[in-house]
Write a protein that holds these residues in place. Sequence first.
Motif, PDB file in Angstrom:
ATOM      1  N   GLY A  41       0.777  -1.230   0.000  1.00 20.39           N
ATOM      2  CA  GLY A  41       0.000   0.000   0.000  1.00 20.39           C
ATOM      3  C   GLY A  41       0.808   1.278   0.000  1.00 20.39           C
ATOM      4  N   ARG A  42       2.124   1.174  -0.177  1.00 17.47           N
ATOM      5  CA  ARG A  42       2.974   2.366  -0.166  1.00 17.47           C
ATOM      6  C   ARG A  42       3.779   2.450  -1.453  1.00 17.47           C
ATOM      7  NH1 ARG A  42       3.726   4.932   4.813  1.00 17.47           N
ATOM      8  NH2 ARG A  42       2.618   3.904   6.525  1.00 17.47           N
ATOM      9  N   GLY A  43       3.915   3.672  -1.941  1.00 15.40           N
ATOM     10  CA  GLY A  43       4.765   3.927  -3.088  1.00 15.40           C
ATOM     11  C   GLY A  43       6.059   4.578  -2.650  1.00 15.40           C
ATOM     12  N   LEU A  44       6.941   4.823  -3.611  1.00 11.29           N
ATOM     13  CA  LEU A  44       8.226   5.434  -3.314  1.00 11.29           C
ATOM     14  C   LEU A  44       8.282   6.814  -3.968  1.00 11.29           C
ATOM     15  CD1 LEU A  44      11.038   5.018  -2.007  1.00 11.29           C
ATOM     16  CD2 LEU A  44      11.815   4.212  -4.243  1.00 11.29           C
ATOM     17  N   ALA A  45       8.467   7.833  -3.132  1.00 10.04           N
ATOM     18  CA  ALA A  45       8.585   9.205  -3.623  1.00 10.04           C
ATOM     19  C   ALA A  45       9.953   9.748  -3.241  1.00 10.04           C
ATOM     20  CB  ALA A  45       7.484  10.085  -3.035  1.00 10.04           C
ATOM     21  N   GLY A  46      10.485  10.567  -4.091  1.00 10.93           N
ATOM     22  CA  GLY A  46      11.748  11.221  -3.817  1.00 10.93           C
ATOM     23  C   GLY A  46      11.617  12.713  -4.007  1.00 10.93           C
ATOM     24  N   ALA A  47      12.399  13.467  -3.255  1.00 17.63           N
ATOM     25  CA  ALA A  47      12.473  14.910  -3.449  1.00 17.63           C
ATOM     26  C   ALA A  47      13.937  15.310  -3.440  1.00 17.63           C
ATOM     27  CB  ALA A  47      11.701  15.654  -2.367  1.00 17.63           C
ATOM     28  N   ALA A  48      14.272  16.293  -4.248  1.00 17.41           N
ATOM     29  CA  ALA A  48      15.681  16.660  -4.399  1.00 17.41           C
ATOM     30  C   ALA A  48      15.836  18.151  -4.629  1.00 17.41           C
ATOM     31  CB  ALA A  48      16.316  15.895  -5.561  1.00 17.41           C
ATOM     32  N   TRP A  49      16.909  18.658  -4.083  1.00 19.92           N
ATOM     33  CA  TRP A  49      17.420  19.984  -4.410  1.00 19.92           C
ATOM     34  C   TRP A  49      18.576  19.781  -5.383  1.00 19.92           C
ATOM     35  CZ3 TRP A  49      14.791  23.916  -1.945  1.00 19.92           C
ATOM     36  CH2 TRP A  49      14.042  23.559  -0.816  1.00 19.92           C
ATOM     37  N   VAL A  50      18.586  20.530  -6.457  1.00 17.68           N
ATOM     38  CA  VAL A  50      19.632  20.375  -7.458  1.00 17.68           C
ATOM     39  C   VAL A  50      20.201  21.747  -7.797  1.00 17.68           C
ATOM     40  CG1 VAL A  50      20.264  19.297  -9.638  1.00 17.68           C
ATOM     41  CG2 VAL A  50      18.245  18.479  -8.403  1.00 17.68           C
ATOM     42  N   VAL A  51      21.514  21.802  -7.889  1.00 17.69           N
ATOM     43  CA  VAL A  51      22.208  23.007  -8.337  1.00 17.69           C
ATOM     44  C   VAL A  51      22.951  22.646  -9.616  1.00 17.69           C
ATOM     45  CG1 VAL A  51      23.880  24.800  -7.775  1.00 17.69           C
ATOM     46  CG2 VAL A  51      22.466  23.798  -5.950  1.00 17.69           C
ATOM     47  N   TYR A  52      22.499  23.176 -10.738  1.00 14.65           N
ATOM     48  CA  TYR A  52      23.149  22.930 -12.018  1.00 14.65           C
ATOM     49  C   TYR A  52      24.188  24.026 -12.246  1.00 14.65           C
ATOM     50  CZ  TYR A  52      19.277  19.737 -12.836  1.00 14.65           C
ATOM     51  OH  TYR A  52      18.361  18.720 -12.731  1.00 14.65           O
ATOM     52  N   GLU A  53      25.446  23.618 -12.392  1.00 11.63           N
ATOM     53  CA  GLU A  53      26.543  24.577 -12.487  1.00 11.63           C
ATOM     54  C   GLU A  53      27.626  23.988 -13.387  1.00 11.63           C
ATOM     55  OE1 GLU A  53      27.713  25.037  -8.389  1.00 11.63           O
ATOM     56  OE2 GLU A  53      28.239  22.927  -8.162  1.00 11.63           O
ATOM     57  N   ASN A  54      28.863  24.445 -13.217  1.00 15.78           N
ATOM     58  CA  ASN A  54      30.015  23.906 -13.951  1.00 15.78           C
ATOM     59  C   ASN A  54      29.763  23.927 -15.458  1.00 15.78           C
ATOM     60  OD1 ASN A  54      31.147  23.493 -11.418  1.00 15.78           O
ATOM     61  ND2 ASN A  54      30.390  21.406 -11.268  1.00 15.78           N
ATOM     62  N   ASP A  55      29.750  22.755 -16.109  1.00 17.28           N
ATOM     63  CA  ASP A  55      29.625  22.692 -17.571  1.00 17.28           C
ATOM     64  C   ASP A  55      28.180  22.520 -18.043  1.00 17.28           C
ATOM     65  OD1 ASP A  55      32.393  22.914 -17.868  1.00 17.28           O
ATOM     66  OD2 ASP A  55      32.677  20.757 -17.714  1.00 17.28           O
ATOM     67  N   SER A  56      27.210  22.869 -17.218  1.00 13.58           N
ATOM     68  CA  SER A  56      25.805  22.709 -17.599  1.00 13.58           C
ATOM     69  C   SER A  56      25.421  23.641 -18.749  1.00 13.58           C
ATOM     70  CB  SER A  56      24.895  23.006 -16.410  1.00 13.58           C
ATOM     71  OG  SER A  56      25.059  22.054 -15.384  1.00 13.58           O
ATOM     72  N   VAL A  57      24.530  23.151 -19.599  1.00 10.67           N
ATOM     73  CA  VAL A  57      24.026  23.966 -20.700  1.00 10.67           C
ATOM     74  C   VAL A  57      23.236  25.162 -20.169  1.00 10.67           C
ATOM     75  CG1 VAL A  57      21.895  22.625 -20.990  1.00 10.67           C
ATOM     76  CG2 VAL A  57      22.855  23.859 -22.928  1.00 10.67           C
ATOM     77  N   LEU A  58      22.640  25.026 -18.992  1.00  7.70           N
ATOM     78  CA  LEU A  58      22.000  26.120 -18.267  1.00  7.70           C
ATOM     79  C   LEU A  58      22.426  26.038 -16.806  1.00  7.70           C
ATOM     80  CD1 LEU A  58      18.306  25.905 -19.594  1.00  7.70           C
ATOM     81  CD2 LEU A  58      19.973  27.678 -20.180  1.00  7.70           C
ATOM     82  N   HIS A  59      22.541  27.173 -16.153  1.00  6.56           N
ATOM     83  CA  HIS A  59      22.856  27.214 -14.723  1.00  6.56           C
ATOM     84  C   HIS A  59      21.604  27.650 -13.969  1.00  6.56           C
ATOM     85  CE1 HIS A  59      27.542  27.588 -14.980  1.00  6.56           C
ATOM     86  NE2 HIS A  59      27.056  26.648 -15.786  1.00  6.56           N
TER      87      HIS A  59
END
Length: 203
Positions: A41-59
């Motif tokens: 009766g339980r599912g799996l949920a995730g939550a995340a903070w992400v910082v896109y930097e360095n060589d990312s196409v967008l920061h």
Amino acid sequence: MTPYPDEPWHLAGQMYLSLWPVPRADLPPVAVGTRPVTVAGRGLAGAAWVVYENDSVLHYGELLRAVLVRDGGRPRVCITDIWVDSPASMAGGRALWGIPKEMAVFEAERTDVASFAAKSDDGPLAAARFEERGRLPGRLPLSYRIVQTLDGRTRTSRVRSRASVRAARAAWTVPSDGRLADLGRRAPLISLTLRDFTLSFGG
């Protein structure tokens, strides 16, 4: 229309992730044609903070919630709620992959104990603190597929990533009347940091 890069997006940065077992009744709606993967009766949920930097196409910064789902017999990840601080990321995520990005303002302090907070025009979304506890050896590869609803149909996109993974202790604070309220009712089952990740999304 806000311009955005063509897919695939090549991204790099830092991710701070927590996972929860969530009662099926508390899970948010998922992509058309899919259903949450549940056990007892339980599912799996995730939550995340992400910082896109360095060589990312967008920061940019990001807060997301995702649910493990089944598309036919195949496990997939469905992003159900997501906020960014980049108009280009919001426009591209919606148009290319059906990812329901919204705008928010982020605060972050990344020291020995990393702390994050996000708010939208409607008020605070969440805050969290992550304290790293130990590092796994090497840089671990990970490949999976995201499934979303785009123009009323299922849109599946490939994600390939590699990162240094560290165990962490995390504490989340979520408004009781907010979209992520169910994540504030219990401690995370597990928390991780994915340091200096590289990621290819879509294409």
